[in-house]
Design a protein around this motif. Structure first.
Motif, PDB file in Angstrom:
ATOM      1  N   GLY A 159      13.098 -16.473 -34.421  1.00 33.69           N
ATOM      2  CA  GLY A 159      14.194 -17.439 -34.468  1.00 33.69           C
ATOM      3  C   GLY A 159      14.853 -17.505 -35.840  1.00 33.69           C
ATOM      4  N   THR A 160      15.983 -18.205 -35.874  1.00 31.33           N
ATOM      5  CA  THR A 160      16.775 -18.239 -37.112  1.00 31.33           C
ATOM      6  C   THR A 160      16.059 -19.002 -38.233  1.00 31.33           C
TER       7      THR A 160
ATOM      8  N   MET B 198      21.325 -13.417 -42.402  1.00 31.66           N
ATOM      9  CA  MET B 198      20.425 -13.144 -41.283  1.00 31.66           C
ATOM     10  C   MET B 198      20.924 -11.917 -40.531  1.00 31.66           C
TER      11      MET B 198
ATOM     12  N   ALA C 103      18.429  -9.730 -38.635  1.00 35.22           N
ATOM     13  CA  ALA C 103      17.249  -9.120 -38.023  1.00 35.22           C
ATOM     14  C   ALA C 103      17.401  -8.923 -36.523  1.00 35.22           C
ATOM     15  N   GLY C 104      18.372  -9.604 -35.943  1.00 33.46           N
ATOM     16  CA  GLY C 104      18.497  -9.599 -34.484  1.00 33.46           C
ATOM     17  C   GLY C 104      18.797  -8.213 -33.935  1.00 33.46           C
TER      18      GLY C 104
ATOM     19  N   GLN D 126      11.629  -9.422 -41.314  1.00 34.51           N
ATOM     20  CA  GLN D 126      11.192 -10.453 -40.370  1.00 34.51           C
ATOM     21  C   GLN D 126      10.633  -9.744 -39.144  1.00 34.51           C
TER      22      GLN D 126
ATOM     23  N   GLU E 232      20.678 -26.984 -29.412  1.00 29.59           N
ATOM     24  CA  GLU E 232      21.050 -25.681 -28.847  1.00 29.59           C
ATOM     25  C   GLU E 232      21.475 -25.833 -27.390  1.00 29.59           C
TER      26      GLU E 232
ATOM     27  N   GLY F  37      25.257 -24.092 -30.469  1.00 31.17           N
ATOM     28  CA  GLY F  37      24.566 -25.337 -30.802  1.00 31.17           C
ATOM     29  C   GLY F  37      25.583 -26.463 -30.960  1.00 31.17           C
TER      30      GLY F  37
ATOM     31  N   ASN G   5      25.576 -15.374 -41.346  1.00 30.89           N
ATOM     32  CA  ASN G   5      25.207 -14.538 -40.210  1.00 30.89           C
ATOM     33  C   ASN G   5      25.748 -13.133 -40.427  1.00 30.89           C
TER      34      ASN G   5
ATOM     35  N   TYR H  75      28.085 -25.790 -34.036  1.00 26.46           N
ATOM     36  CA  TYR H  75      27.637 -25.222 -35.312  1.00 26.46           C
ATOM     37  C   TYR H  75      28.017 -23.737 -35.338  1.00 26.46           C
TER      38      TYR H  75
HETATM   39  C1  UD1 Z   1      22.900 -19.669 -33.547  1.00 28.90           C
HETATM   40  C2  UD1 Z   1      22.660 -21.150 -33.760  1.00 28.90           C
HETATM   41  C3  UD1 Z   1      23.659 -21.955 -32.950  1.00 28.90           C
HETATM   42  C4  UD1 Z   1      25.067 -21.564 -33.359  1.00 28.90           C
HETATM   43  C5  UD1 Z   1      25.258 -20.079 -33.230  1.00 28.90           C
HETATM   44  C6  UD1 Z   1      26.572 -19.679 -33.817  1.00 28.90           C
HETATM   45  C7  UD1 Z   1      20.278 -21.354 -34.097  1.00 28.90           C
HETATM   46  C8  UD1 Z   1      18.985 -21.746 -33.488  1.00 28.90           C
HETATM   47  N1  UD1 Z   1      21.334 -21.467 -33.320  1.00 28.90           N
HETATM   48  O1  UD1 Z   1      22.637 -19.426 -32.185  1.00 28.90           O
HETATM   49  O2  UD1 Z   1      23.481 -23.323 -33.179  1.00 28.90           O
HETATM   50  O3  UD1 Z   1      26.011 -22.254 -32.552  1.00 28.90           O
HETATM   51  O4  UD1 Z   1      24.226 -19.354 -33.932  1.00 28.90           O
HETATM   52  O5  UD1 Z   1      26.816 -18.309 -33.616  1.00 28.90           O
HETATM   53  O6  UD1 Z   1      20.310 -20.998 -35.253  1.00 28.90           O
HETATM   54  N2  UD1 Z   1      18.470 -13.725 -36.316  1.00 28.90           N
HETATM   55  C9  UD1 Z   1      17.456 -13.255 -37.124  1.00 28.90           C
HETATM   56  N3  UD1 Z   1      16.170 -13.470 -36.736  1.00 28.90           N
HETATM   57  C10 UD1 Z   1      15.851 -14.138 -35.608  1.00 28.90           C
HETATM   58  C11 UD1 Z   1      16.888 -14.624 -34.793  1.00 28.90           C
HETATM   59  C12 UD1 Z   1      18.195 -14.395 -35.177  1.00 28.90           C
HETATM   60  O7  UD1 Z   1      17.708 -12.639 -38.159  1.00 28.90           O
HETATM   61  O8  UD1 Z   1      14.659 -14.289 -35.340  1.00 28.90           O
HETATM   62  C13 UD1 Z   1      19.855 -13.488 -36.741  1.00 28.90           C
HETATM   63  C14 UD1 Z   1      20.663 -12.696 -35.754  1.00 28.90           C
HETATM   64  O9  UD1 Z   1      20.580 -11.318 -36.042  1.00 28.90           O
HETATM   65  C15 UD1 Z   1      22.066 -13.245 -35.967  1.00 28.90           C
HETATM   66  C16 UD1 Z   1      21.828 -14.670 -36.398  1.00 28.90           C
HETATM   67  O10 UD1 Z   1      20.505 -14.728 -36.843  1.00 28.90           O
HETATM   68  O11 UD1 Z   1      22.732 -12.560 -37.000  1.00 28.90           O
HETATM   69  C17 UD1 Z   1      22.083 -15.684 -35.274  1.00 28.90           C
HETATM   70  O12 UD1 Z   1      21.163 -15.415 -34.245  1.00 28.90           O
HETATM   71  P1  UD1 Z   1      21.577 -15.589 -32.729  1.00 28.90           P
HETATM   72  O13 UD1 Z   1      20.432 -15.207 -31.878  1.00 28.90           O
HETATM   73  O14 UD1 Z   1      22.864 -14.924 -32.478  1.00 28.90           O
HETATM   74  O15 UD1 Z   1      21.741 -17.174 -32.670  1.00 28.90           O
HETATM   75  P2  UD1 Z   1      22.419 -17.978 -31.511  1.00 28.90           P
HETATM   76  O16 UD1 Z   1      21.463 -18.165 -30.422  1.00 28.90           O
HETATM   77  O17 UD1 Z   1      23.733 -17.414 -31.197  1.00 28.90           O
END
Ligand code: UD1
Ligand code: CA
Length: 475
Positions: free
Chosen positions: A95-96, A18, A20-21, A90, A168, A154, A117, A183
Motif C-alpha cells: 500500500g501507499t 511512489m 513501486a506499483g 518496497q 478510499e 479517495g 505519484n 485526494y
Molecule cells: C491513491 C489514494 C487515493 C487517491 C488516488 C489518486 C491511497 C490509499 N489512495 O489511490 O486516495 O484518490 O491515489 O490517484 O493512497 N504505490 C506504491 N506501493 C504500493 C502501492 C502503490 O509505490 O504498495 C504507488 C503506485 O505505483 C502509484 C501510487 O503509489 O504510483 C498510487 O497507488 P495506486 O494504487 O494507484 O493508488 P490508488 O488506489 O489509485
C-alpha cells in the motif's frame, strides 16, 4: 568565522516519489512509470517538476521492475540537476503508506516531505510549491480536486469545512461516495509528524493495505491542522493507469505545448495534429503544417516553413528554409544543420552529421549523411551523399551516389566548388574532384579529377548501322 547568510524560512524539502506499483492495467512488460509521454518517461516528468523546487533529496520508491526504475531515476536526476536521488525497494507492495514507510530512514526529522505519484506526470512545480507552502513545515497539506465522476478515488470527508479524513472508494459509504472532492495523491507533511503517523498505520480496511491517506485521521486525532489545497487544473493530477489514459494525457500535454508555441506566434495548421517529444524552439513567423513530429532538440529559424508529415529530430533549420512534406531529418548525436533559405524535400532524408549551407537544395529521395554541402549546392533527385565535403554551387546529378564504404572502412569524397556530377555516377571514395570538373553521366569514378577536367568512365557507345533485330521463328 563564516556566518549563515540568512535563516531559512522553511525547513529543507525532501521528495518521495511512489513508483513501486505494477500498473497491471497497462498490460505491459515495462514498469508503468517508464512509459513515455511526450518522449520522456512519466517518472521523468514527475522528477523534473520536483527539481523545480530544488529539494534536498529525492527518494524514489521502487518495486515492480526495480532495477530498471532505479537506473532510469538516477539518469533523470543527473540530467535534471537534482542534488541527491536515492531509491528504496518496497517488496512486497502493501500500500501507499507502506511505500512511504520505506523512505523514512532517509528522511531526517528536520525536513518537509512532499509525496508525489510516479504515474501522475503533468503536475506543475508551481502547484507543488503551493502545497509545500500550505504545509509550512507545521501541518499536513493535501492537494485535492473536484471530480465530476469521483469513482475509484479517495474522498475528502469534512465536518463543518474542516477536513476529518480521506476514505478510499472501496471503504466509503454511499453518502461518502457522493462526495466529489477527492485526494489527488499529493501531500506534504513535516517529516517527524509523518514518521509518527506512518508508525501507527493499520491495514484494517477492505483492501488489507497500509493506506497513506489514513495519516489524515491520525493528524485529526492528534488535534493537528490539516489543510486541503484545491488543484487549479484537473489535467495536472490525472494519473496514468491504462494505455487509453496515457494517450489522453499525451494529447493534453501536446496541446499544452502547441498552445505555448502559438502564443509565441508560431502558426500551427492544426494544434491537434502536432507532436513535440523534446524541445522545439521557434523564431518569428514559423509555419508548421499538419502531422509533424519533433524529437530531441530542434530549433527553427525565422520564417521557416515545415510541410505536412515531416519528422524532425535533433536539428537546426536556418531562417527562411522550407522543408517540404514527408521529409525525415534525424541528427541523433551529431546533429543536422540546414542553412538559410535551403529547400529540402519532399521525401528527403537527412542523417546525422549533415551540414547544409545556405540555399542548398535537397530533393526527393535524396539521402545525406555526415556530409557538408556549400552554399547553393544541389542534389535534387534520387541520390546518396555520405561522408562527403561538397563545394559551393555543385550540381549533383540524379541517381548518383558516393560509394563511401569499402566493406570495412568509410572514406571521404571531396567535391570542389562548381563541380557538375552527371546522372547515375558512382564516386568511389576516397576521392577528390577538382573545382569546376565535370563527370559524364553513368561514370564510375575511381581516380581524382583535376580542376576543370571532364571525366568519363564508362563503356564507350558502339553503333551498329542498319542492325536487324532477331525475328520470331516460323513467323
Ligand atoms: C491513491 C489514494 C487515493 C487517491 C488516488 C489518486 C491511497 C490509499 N489512495 O489511490 O486516495 O484518490 O491515489 O490517484 O493512497 N504505490 C506504491 N506501493 C504500493 C502501492 C502503490 O509505490 O504498495 C504507488 C503506485 O505505483 C502509484 C501510487 O503509489 O504510483 C498510487 O497507488 P495506486 O494504487 O494507484 O493508488 P490508488 O488506489 O489509485
Ligand atoms: Ca492510481
Amino acid at each position: 568565522m563564516i556566518m549563515n547568510e540568512k535563516e531559512n524560512e522553511m525547513p529543507a524539502l525532501d521528495v518521495v516519489v511512489m513508483a513501486a506499483g505494477k500498473g497491471t492495467r497497462m498490460k505491459s512488460g515495462l514498469p508503468k512509470v517508464l512509459h513515455q509521454l511526450g518522449g520522456r518517461a512519466l517518472l521523468d516528468h514527475v522528477m523534473v517538476a520536483a527539481a523545480g523546487l530544488a529539494p534536498r533529496r529525492v527518494i524514489v520508491v521502487t518495486g515492480h521492475g526495480a532495477a530498471q526504475v532505479r537506473s532510469a531515476a538516477q539518469a533523470i536526476a543527473a540530467r535534471s540537476g537534482l542534488a541527491g536521488c536515492d531509491t528504496v525497494l518496497q517488496e512486497p507492495q502493501l500500500g501507499t503508506g507502506h511505500a512511504v514507510q520505506q523512505a523514512l530512514p532517509l528522511l531526517p526529522d528536520d525536513g518537509i516531505c512532499l509525496v508525489l505519484n510516479g504515474d501522475v506526470p503533468l503536475i506543475e512545480a508551481d502547484t507543488l510549491r503551493a502545497l509545500v507552502a500550505a504545509c509550512g513545515g507545521e501541518r499536513l497539506a493535501l492537494l485535492t480536486v473536484d471530480m465530476p465522476d469521483p469513482t475509484g478515488y479517495g474522498r475528502v470527508v469534512r465536518e463543518d469545512e474542516a477536513v476529518r479524513a480521506i476514505v478510499e472508494h472501496k471503504d466509503a459509504s454511499e453518502a461518502q461516495r457522493a462526495i466529489r472532492e477527492v485526494y489527488t495523491g499529493f501531500m506534504a507533511a513535516p517529516n517527524h509528524l509523518l514518521r509518527d503517523w506512518l508508525g501507527r498505520l493499520t491495514n484494517d480496511n477492505v483492501q488489507r493495505e497500509y493506506y497513506l491517506t489514513d495519516v489524515v485521521k491520525l493528524a485529526v486525532q492528534d488535534g493537528r491542522a490539516v489543510r486541503a489545497l484545491a488543484c487549479p487544473d484537473r489535467v495536472q493530477v490525472d494519473g496514468v493507469n491504462s494505455p487509453v489514459q496515457l494517450a489522453e494525457l499525451e494529447r493534453a500535454f501536446q496541446l499544452r505545448q502547441a498552445r505555448a508555441l502559438m502564443e509565441q506566434g508560431v502558426r500551427l495548421a492544426d494544434p491537434a495534429r502536432f507532436d513535440v517529444r523534446g524541445s522545439l524552439e521557434c523564431a518569428q513567423d514559423v509555419e508548421i503544417d499538419v502531422n509533424c513530429v519533433f524529437e530531441g532538440a530542434v530549433a527553427l529559424g525565422e520564417g521557416v516553413r515545415i510541410g505536412a508529415n515531416c519528422v524532425i529530430a535533433n536539428a537546426r533549420i536556418g531562417a527562411g528554409a522550407v522543408i517540404h512534406p514527408f521529409t525525415h531529418i534525424d541528427g541523433e548525436k551529431l546533429g543536422v544543420e540546414v542553412g538559410e533559405g535551403a529547400l529540402i524535400g519532399p521525401f528527403a532524408r537527412l542523417r546525422p552529421g549533415t551540414r547544409l549551407g545556405p540555399q542548398v537544395h535537397i530533393g526527393n529521395f535524396v539521402e545525406v549523411k555526415n556530409s557538408v554541402l556549400g552554399r547553393g549546392a544541389k542534389a535534387n533527385h534520387l541520390a546518396y551523399l555520405g561522408d562527403a565535403d561538397v563545394g559551393e554551387r555543385v550540381n549533383y546529378g540524379a541517381g548518383s551516389i558516393t560509394a563511401n564504404y569499402d566493406g570495412a572502412n568509410k572514406h571521404r569524397t571531396v567535391i570542389g566548388d562548381d563541380v557538375h556530377v552527371g546522372s547515375n555516377c558512382v564516386l568511389v571514395a576516397p576521392l577528390t574532384l577538382g573545382a569546376g570538373s565535370t563527370l559524364g553521366g553513368g561514370s564510375t569514378i575511381t581516380k581524382d579529377t583535376p580542376p576543370g577536367a571532364l571525366a568519363v568512365a564508362r563503356g564507350k557507345q558502339v553503333n551498329v548501322p542498319q542492325w536487324k533485330r532477331p525475328a520470331k521463328k516460323g513467323g
